[in-house]
Scaffold this active site. Structure first.
Site, PDB file in Angstrom:
ATOM      1  N   GLU A   1     -24.923  -1.974  44.697  1.00 18.89           N
ATOM      2  CA  GLU A   1     -25.581  -3.193  44.209  1.00 18.89           C
ATOM      3  C   GLU A   1     -25.650  -4.255  45.289  1.00 18.89           C
ATOM      4  OE1 GLU A   1     -23.525  -3.379  39.887  1.00 18.89           O
ATOM      5  OE2 GLU A   1     -23.969  -5.291  40.815  1.00 18.89           O
TER       6      GLU A   1
ATOM      7  N   CYS B   1      -8.228  -4.383  41.523  1.00 17.02           N
ATOM      8  CA  CYS B   1      -8.086  -5.711  40.901  1.00 17.02           C
ATOM      9  C   CYS B   1      -8.429  -5.609  39.411  1.00 17.02           C
ATOM     10  CB  CYS B   1      -8.999  -6.726  41.579  1.00 17.02           C
ATOM     11  SG  CYS B   1      -8.584  -6.957  43.315  1.00 17.02           S
TER      12      CYS B   1
ATOM     13  N   CYS C   1     -11.980  -6.671  37.851  1.00 20.34           N
ATOM     14  CA  CYS C   1     -13.189  -6.314  38.607  1.00 20.34           C
ATOM     15  C   CYS C   1     -13.767  -4.975  38.153  1.00 20.34           C
ATOM     16  CB  CYS C   1     -12.849  -6.265  40.093  1.00 20.34           C
ATOM     17  SG  CYS C   1     -14.262  -5.848  41.119  1.00 20.34           S
TER      18      CYS C   1
ATOM     19  N   GLY D   1     -16.621  -3.188  46.855  1.00 21.01           N
ATOM     20  CA  GLY D   1     -15.859  -2.679  47.999  1.00 21.01           C
ATOM     21  C   GLY D   1     -14.985  -3.722  48.651  1.00 21.01           C
ATOM     22  N   GLU D   2     -14.025  -3.237  49.437  1.00 20.85           N
ATOM     23  CA  GLU D   2     -13.172  -4.132  50.218  1.00 20.85           C
ATOM     24  C   GLU D   2     -13.611  -3.996  51.676  1.00 20.85           C
ATOM     25  OE1 GLU D   2     -10.980  -6.601  50.124  1.00 20.85           O
ATOM     26  OE2 GLU D   2     -10.866  -6.361  52.281  1.00 20.85           O
TER      27      GLU D   2
ATOM     28  N   SER E   1      -9.549 -13.765  48.564  1.00 17.72           N
ATOM     29  CA  SER E   1      -9.449 -13.723  47.097  1.00 17.72           C
ATOM     30  C   SER E   1      -7.981 -13.876  46.738  1.00 17.72           C
ATOM     31  CB  SER E   1      -9.986 -12.388  46.583  1.00 17.72           C
ATOM     32  OG  SER E   1     -11.345 -12.277  46.929  1.00 17.72           O
TER      33      SER E   1
ATOM     34  N   HIS F   1      -6.598 -15.967  43.872  1.00 16.11           N
ATOM     35  CA  HIS F   1      -6.563 -15.831  42.408  1.00 16.11           C
ATOM     36  C   HIS F   1      -5.245 -16.160  41.705  1.00 16.11           C
ATOM     37  CE1 HIS F   1     -10.476 -14.257  42.968  1.00 16.11           C
ATOM     38  NE2 HIS F   1     -10.147 -13.018  43.234  1.00 16.11           N
TER      39      HIS F   1
ATOM     40  N   ASN G   1     -15.508 -13.623  35.173  1.00 17.97           N
ATOM     41  CA  ASN G   1     -16.647 -13.045  34.496  1.00 17.97           C
ATOM     42  C   ASN G   1     -16.121 -11.902  33.642  1.00 17.97           C
ATOM     43  OD1 ASN G   1     -19.381 -12.668  34.042  1.00 17.97           O
ATOM     44  ND2 ASN G   1     -19.844 -12.898  36.223  1.00 17.97           N
TER      45      ASN G   1
ATOM     46  N   CYS H   1     -19.873  -8.487  39.420  1.00 21.41           N
ATOM     47  CA  CYS H   1     -20.149  -7.457  40.413  1.00 21.41           C
ATOM     48  C   CYS H   1     -19.830  -6.091  39.842  1.00 21.41           C
ATOM     49  CB  CYS H   1     -19.253  -7.565  41.636  1.00 21.41           C
ATOM     50  SG  CYS H   1     -18.756  -9.175  42.112  1.00 21.41           S
TER      51      CYS H   1
HETATM   52  N1  SAH Z   1     -12.978  -6.881  47.942  1.00 19.70           N
HETATM   53  C1  SAH Z   1     -13.394  -8.179  48.341  1.00 19.70           C
HETATM   54  C2  SAH Z   1     -14.850  -8.492  48.085  1.00 19.70           C
HETATM   55  C3  SAH Z   1     -15.467  -8.055  46.784  1.00 19.70           C
HETATM   56  S1  SAH Z   1     -15.166  -8.984  45.318  1.00 19.70           S
HETATM   57  C4  SAH Z   1     -12.490  -9.243  47.736  1.00 19.70           C
HETATM   58  O1  SAH Z   1     -11.615  -8.888  46.964  1.00 19.70           O
HETATM   59  O2  SAH Z   1     -12.620 -10.404  48.072  1.00 19.70           O
HETATM   60  C5  SAH Z   1     -15.852 -10.578  45.547  1.00 19.70           C
HETATM   61  C6  SAH Z   1     -15.122 -11.642  44.767  1.00 19.70           C
HETATM   62  O3  SAH Z   1     -15.411 -11.569  43.355  1.00 19.70           O
HETATM   63  C7  SAH Z   1     -13.612 -11.551  44.883  1.00 19.70           C
HETATM   64  O4  SAH Z   1     -13.065 -12.832  44.993  1.00 19.70           O
HETATM   65  C8  SAH Z   1     -13.242 -10.919  43.566  1.00 19.70           C
HETATM   66  O5  SAH Z   1     -11.896 -11.116  43.279  1.00 19.70           O
HETATM   67  C9  SAH Z   1     -14.208 -11.607  42.631  1.00 19.70           C
HETATM   68  N2  SAH Z   1     -14.406 -10.948  41.346  1.00 19.70           N
HETATM   69  C10 SAH Z   1     -14.522  -9.640  41.072  1.00 19.70           C
HETATM   70  N3  SAH Z   1     -14.704  -9.427  39.759  1.00 19.70           N
HETATM   71  C11 SAH Z   1     -14.742 -10.640  39.192  1.00 19.70           C
HETATM   72  C12 SAH Z   1     -14.902 -11.088  37.856  1.00 19.70           C
HETATM   73  N4  SAH Z   1     -15.054 -10.237  36.844  1.00 19.70           N
HETATM   74  N5  SAH Z   1     -14.873 -12.421  37.640  1.00 19.70           N
HETATM   75  C13 SAH Z   1     -14.706 -13.295  38.648  1.00 19.70           C
HETATM   76  N6  SAH Z   1     -14.545 -12.931  39.936  1.00 19.70           N
HETATM   77  C14 SAH Z   1     -14.548 -11.615  40.196  1.00 19.70           C
END
Ligand code: SAH
Length: 356
Positions: A93, A117, A120, A160-161, A215, A217, A291, A334
């Site tokens: 995506e 995570c 996610c 992805g990371e 990230s 959190h 989200n 995402c």
């Molecule tokens: N792996 C990387 C990049 C991808 S995720 C990372 O962890 O940063 C991009 C961002 O979206 C990250 O901050 C992740 O924690 C956040 N994210 C993923 N799913 C989410 C969700 N359902 N609600 C809010 N943020 C989310």
């Protein structure tokens, strides 16, 4: 013999390849321009090369072009979410967003993710594989071609990371910002990580002018471990030290991402602890109302609670913004579009609605 992935080769490596097959060096610059500036969809388009060279490319190389499997357009703000199919059938995506300061694309760096995570959607089925530099670049190329507009900002925040695919990520950034390619300013590139400390430190030493987003959190080790399994491998204060090191080495202010989850990390105490934790960093906090995904029960705090959280940070001198939610009407978080597609094995028909 393994085929050469020519679109993943930086210009100097492409020159090497051209010399090895007995062609003149300047052919590499021509090919590079076709691939990375004119965004050619096939080697057949490279009309200033000899027919013989085009033939050789077809025989000895792979040429990455992503296939658009779906595109959803937000009726609210014009945000476009793309689903692309890779050569082996994997799906990724990418999202295109229009801001006042220019168009921004959010790309994926892996098919799936192994970081786990808890909120996610991209990680639910684990990691399938890394994306090549060309597969990262072509997300941007196909979107540029589709919209007909210049992309000025790139964020590596899709599935992805990125720091788990370090070498390919670095090649991708160098090619994306190269003057012979799209020449996007490094200052307009952001890489988001869940916090892999050794790679963050290594990235600091590359001395790129890109923004690093962490990230985070959670304000404590214990809370972070509850949301993100990767936290078990890296202590939260070591993570903040790695951010400080990144700033020291690059002079680039860090972005701290903080997804607000009702009842988990959004109390006044949490905001105070967060302010204390990141207070010594040159950073900016991006608050993201979580989200919700259907596989988990995490919920967003209400608007009032989000603003209160921000106020508490502000009183302690921490600059923050609340992420504007774009494209709410088109599959929020995402990884949800990719996930829905892989679950149902159906073709999502392109939505043709245009907002312009
Ligand atoms: N792996 C990387 C990049 C991808 S995720 C990372 O962890 O940063 C991009 C961002 O979206 C990250 O901050 C992740 O924690 C956040 N994210 C993923 N799913 C989410 C969700 N359902 N609600 C809010 N943020 C989310």
């Amino acid at each position: 013999m393994e085929k050469t992935d020519i679109k993943s080769l930086p210009l100097d490596a492409l020159e090497q390849w051209v010399l090895e097959i007995g062609e003149k060096k300047f052919r590499a610059a021509q090919m590079y321009q076709w691939m990375h500036q004119k965004l050619a969809e096939s080697p057949d388009a490279m009309t200033n090369l000899s027919a013989g060279l085009r033939q050789k490319i077809r025989e000895e190389c792979t040429y990455t072009v992503l296939k658009q499997a779906a595109c959803q357009v937000s009726a609210q703000d014009g945000t476009r979410k793309y689903l692309f199919e890779l050569a082996d059938g994997q799906m990724v995506e990418s999202v295109w967003m229009r801001y006042k300061h220019g168009n921004s694309v959010c790309i994926s760096s892996q098919a799936g993710c192994r970081m786990g995570c808890s909120f996610c959607a991209s990680t639910l089925d684990g990691l399938v594989r890394n994306l090549s530099p060309a597969e990262m670049l072509d997300q941007i190329y196909r979107i540029s071609a589709d919209t007909g507009e210049r992309v000025s900002n790139v964020v590596v925040m899709g599935t992805g990371e990125p720091l788990d695919n370090y070498e390919n990520l670095l090649t991708f950034i160098r090619m994306l910002t190269d003057e012979h390619g799209l020449h996007i300013s490094q200052r307009n590139v952001t890489v988001s990580t869940c916090g892999l400390i050794p790679q963050m430190r290594r990235l600091a030493e590359e001395k790129l002018a890109i923004t690093l987003a962490l990230s985070l959190h959670a304000p404590t080790q214990e809370q972070r471990e509850r949301l993100m399994p990767v936290a078990k491998a890296y202590e939260i204060h070591d993570l903040i030290d790695a951010c400080a090191y990144y700033f020291e080495q690059t002079g680039r202010r860090i972005t701290i991402e903080y997804s607000l989850v009702e009842g988990v990390n959004n109390s006044k105490k949490d905001a105070e602890k967060l302010a204390e934790l990141v207070g010594r960093l040159h950073c900016h906090v991006n608050l993201i109302p979580v989200n919700p995904i259907k596989e988990r029960e995490w919920r967003q705090p209400d608007r009032r609670a989000i603003l209160d959280f921000q106020k508490t940070l502000e009183r302690r001198g921490i600059v923050s913004t609340i992420r504007r939610e774009m494209g709410r009407d088109i599959d929020g978080a995402c990884g949800q579009l990719r996930k829905r597609y892989s679950k149902q094995h159906i073709t999502i028909h392109s939505q043709t609605e245009q907002t312009e």
